[in-house]
Design a protein around this motif. Sequence first.
Motif, PDB file in Angstrom:
ATOM      1  N   SER A 185     -11.827 -62.637  -4.107  1.00 38.84           N
ATOM      2  CA  SER A 185     -11.583 -64.032  -4.886  1.00 38.84           C
ATOM      3  C   SER A 185     -10.239 -64.682  -4.148  1.00 38.84           C
ATOM      4  CB  SER A 185     -10.910 -63.603  -6.144  1.00 38.84           C
ATOM      5  OG  SER A 185      -9.743 -63.043  -6.206  1.00 38.84           O
ATOM      6  N   VAL A 187      -7.755 -65.588  -5.089  1.00 40.78           N
ATOM      7  CA  VAL A 187      -6.444 -65.245  -5.648  1.00 40.78           C
ATOM      8  C   VAL A 187      -6.029 -63.991  -4.700  1.00 40.78           C
ATOM      9  CG1 VAL A 187      -4.958 -64.123  -7.531  1.00 40.78           C
ATOM     10  CG2 VAL A 187      -6.416 -66.157  -8.050  1.00 40.78           C
ATOM     11  N   ARG A 190      -4.359 -64.879  -1.447  1.00 44.18           N
ATOM     12  CA  ARG A 190      -2.981 -65.367  -1.480  1.00 44.18           C
ATOM     13  C   ARG A 190      -1.983 -64.812  -0.478  1.00 44.18           C
ATOM     14  NH1 ARG A 190      -0.968 -66.610  -7.395  1.00 44.18           N
ATOM     15  NH2 ARG A 190      -1.506 -64.580  -7.494  1.00 44.18           N
ATOM     16  N   ALA A 219     -15.594 -75.632  -8.387  1.00 47.20           N
ATOM     17  CA  ALA A 219     -14.632 -74.574  -9.074  1.00 47.20           C
ATOM     18  C   ALA A 219     -13.911 -74.021  -7.807  1.00 47.20           C
ATOM     19  CB  ALA A 219     -15.035 -73.496  -9.742  1.00 47.20           C
ATOM     20  N   PHE A 220     -14.409 -73.686  -6.635  1.00 51.38           N
ATOM     21  CA  PHE A 220     -13.611 -73.050  -5.549  1.00 51.38           C
ATOM     22  C   PHE A 220     -12.708 -73.957  -4.908  1.00 51.38           C
ATOM     23  CE2 PHE A 220     -17.227 -69.516  -4.424  1.00 51.38           C
ATOM     24  CZ  PHE A 220     -16.387 -68.575  -4.834  1.00 51.38           C
ATOM     25  N   THR A 222     -11.301 -76.535  -6.354  1.00 44.45           N
ATOM     26  CA  THR A 222     -10.146 -76.756  -7.384  1.00 44.45           C
ATOM     27  C   THR A 222      -9.179 -75.545  -7.327  1.00 44.45           C
ATOM     28  OG1 THR A 222     -11.853 -78.291  -9.016  1.00 44.45           O
ATOM     29  CG2 THR A 222      -9.732 -77.308  -9.889  1.00 44.45           C
ATOM     30  N   THR A 223      -9.754 -74.208  -7.244  1.00 42.86           N
ATOM     31  CA  THR A 223      -8.741 -73.154  -7.215  1.00 42.86           C
ATOM     32  C   THR A 223      -8.218 -73.198  -5.957  1.00 42.86           C
ATOM     33  OG1 THR A 223     -10.545 -71.971  -8.539  1.00 42.86           O
ATOM     34  CG2 THR A 223      -8.567 -70.666  -7.698  1.00 42.86           C
ATOM     35  N   ALA A 226      -5.420 -75.592  -6.126  1.00 41.71           N
ATOM     36  CA  ALA A 226      -4.441 -75.220  -6.771  1.00 41.71           C
ATOM     37  C   ALA A 226      -3.481 -74.042  -6.186  1.00 41.71           C
ATOM     38  CB  ALA A 226      -4.848 -74.554  -8.259  1.00 41.71           C
ATOM     39  N   LEU A 227      -3.988 -73.328  -5.182  1.00 34.63           N
ATOM     40  CA  LEU A 227      -3.186 -72.646  -4.268  1.00 34.63           C
ATOM     41  C   LEU A 227      -2.704 -73.067  -3.043  1.00 34.63           C
ATOM     42  CD1 LEU A 227      -5.689 -69.562  -4.341  1.00 34.63           C
ATOM     43  CD2 LEU A 227      -3.459 -69.523  -5.853  1.00 34.63           C
TER      44      LEU A 227
END
Length: 283
Positions: A185, A187, A190, A219-220, A222-223, A226-227
């Motif tokens: 993922s 996340v 990161r 969705a990928f 957008t995420t 966000a990162l």
Amino acid sequence: DAKVSGKARTSVYDAAMQCAVDTRASVRSALGDGVRGGELRLLYQPLVRLADGQPVGAEALVRWERPGHGLLEPAAFVPAARESALITEVDCWVLTEALRRCAPWCRAGATVSVNLSGRSLEGDALVDALSAALHRWDVPARAVVLDVTETDLQRVSRTAERTLARLRSLGAGLAVDDFGSGASSLVNLRGTRAAQVKLDASLVADLDVDASAGSVAGAFITTAHALGLTVVAEGVERRSQAEVLREMRCDLAQGWLFGRPGDGSLLDARFAAGQRRRVSATA
Ligand code: C2E
Ligand code: MG
Ligand code: MG
């Protein structure tokens, strides 16, 4: 009876395995000579900004001009090279040659992406090659993007992590390549402190015709945003895919729609101004 046929199957299997091992070993020994004998080539594929379709950089893709075999794609020799230290020789050659070729574009504001194998991160060779090439070809370090696949990044050792940190401290950016082809993922990634994530072509393939594929890609994106990551879509072949990606605010794209891997003349034309300025400044 079952035992006999089982044994027979085993020996056929062993023979096939042995043959595959021999083939890879012979590919490796020919490739070792090839790398040192100047048989590697690079092709360059443009990365374009989706907002206006302008090229902003290029990815270097390796080929092997193997005598008697023609121009081989990475699939024919990179997997064999990755089984030994030879992959580091390949990656270091690619890094050096790509920075030499792209230096004028980089000085005109373009980026150059180079693929690195996880195994090459286990030693110091890449750090030495990058620092030498930046200096030798007068390339701004922020122009350099190092592509490492999601799969390789998930397996990185402590040593490889330190190498990544050293490459970053020289000023290069990291891209998570083939994202979505593995099972991680964003996340989880990161910790890698990547600047860019490249959506695998499999996620891009039908996002314009299949609503659920579109939602996953959206969705990928957008995420990733966000990162704080820049998102690159790979394998864009149709206008309708580019259109959907642009609506999703995907930043950059690569694919046959915008340009096949080539000799780089397309980017020479786009970034010629920087080159001319440079030449007249030093004349
Ligand atoms: P990658 O880094 O994901 O590179 C993108 C691949 O997609 C390239 O394949 C490119 O030719 C192909 N491609 C680009 N646009 C399109 C499109 O619109 N449609 C389709 N179907 N394909 C497209 P290529 O050149 O065969 O390279 C395959 C992989 O080999 C690369 O995937 C990269 O992981 C690896 N590779 C390439 N050069 C190097 C290198 O110097 N070192 C290492 N370690 N790996 C390399
Ligand atoms: Mg790549
Ligand atoms: Mg990729």
